[in-house]
Design a protein around this motif. Structure first.
Motif, PDB file in Angstrom:
ATOM      1  N   ASP A  65       0.852  -1.180   0.000  1.00  0.00           N
ATOM      2  CA  ASP A  65       0.000   0.000   0.000  1.00  0.00           C
ATOM      3  C   ASP A  65       0.898   1.243   0.000  1.00  0.00           C
ATOM      4  O   ASP A  65       1.571   1.529   0.993  1.00  0.00           O
ATOM      5  N   ALA A  66       0.930   1.960  -1.108  1.00  0.00           N
ATOM      6  CA  ALA A  66       1.817   3.120  -1.242  1.00  0.00           C
ATOM      7  C   ALA A  66       1.596   4.138  -0.120  1.00  0.00           C
ATOM      8  O   ALA A  66       2.555   4.735   0.370  1.00  0.00           O
ATOM      9  N   ALA A  67       0.353   4.321   0.304  1.00  0.00           N
ATOM     10  CA  ALA A  67       0.058   5.301   1.346  1.00  0.00           C
ATOM     11  C   ALA A  67       0.778   4.969   2.650  1.00  0.00           C
ATOM     12  O   ALA A  67       1.196   5.868   3.377  1.00  0.00           O
ATOM     13  N   ARG A  68       0.943   3.677   2.939  1.00  0.00           N
ATOM     14  CA  ARG A  68       1.690   3.288   4.150  1.00  0.00           C
ATOM     15  C   ARG A  68       3.136   3.743   4.051  1.00  0.00           C
ATOM     16  O   ARG A  68       3.716   4.206   5.026  1.00  0.00           O
ATOM     17  N   GLY A  69       3.718   3.601   2.883  1.00  0.00           N
ATOM     18  CA  GLY A  69       5.096   4.053   2.681  1.00  0.00           C
ATOM     19  C   GLY A  69       5.214   5.556   2.828  1.00  0.00           C
ATOM     20  O   GLY A  69       6.169   6.063   3.423  1.00  0.00           O
TER      21      GLY A  69
END
Length: 111
Positions: A65-69
């Motif tokens: 999940d890009a948002a977690r990164g």
């Protein structure tokens, strides 16, 4: 490469002042670059961009999940003495960016 960094900074939700610090340039110069007037990128600038994009790549590999990164950048981290990766990078030195990149490369099993 620079346009990718500008998009990355938007994802990280950082200020122009913070972006300028990461790139080691005056805020006004960053504003011109952001508007498309790139000018010349010196060796240090290329190294900074390379490390920033390497950090982004490592985060995309580690987090599905890009948002977690993107959130990870600002989250406190024991590996950095409770500081966030962004706080470390905002030290302003190229070695600060390299420290975060080396940490992430080790976490993802790179190289």
């Amino acid at each position: 490469m620079f346009r990718a960094a500008v998009r990355l900074f938007a994802h990280w939700d950082i200020t122009d002042e913070q972006a300028a610090t990461l790139l080691d340039m005056p805020v006004r110069s960053y504003g011109r670059w952001k508007a498309g007037d790139l000018g010349r990128i010196d060796r240090d600038g290329r190294a900074r961009l390379s490390n920033l994009l390497g950090i982004h790549k490592a985060l995309r590999i580690i987090f599905e999940d890009a948002a977690r990164g993107y959130r990870w950048i600002k989250a406190p981290n024991d590996a950095f003495g409770g500081r966030s990766a962004l706080e470390v990078m905002l030290g302003g030195e190229l070695t600060d960016l390299m420290r975060v990149r080396r940490y992430l490369d080790a976490e993802r099993g790179g190289w």
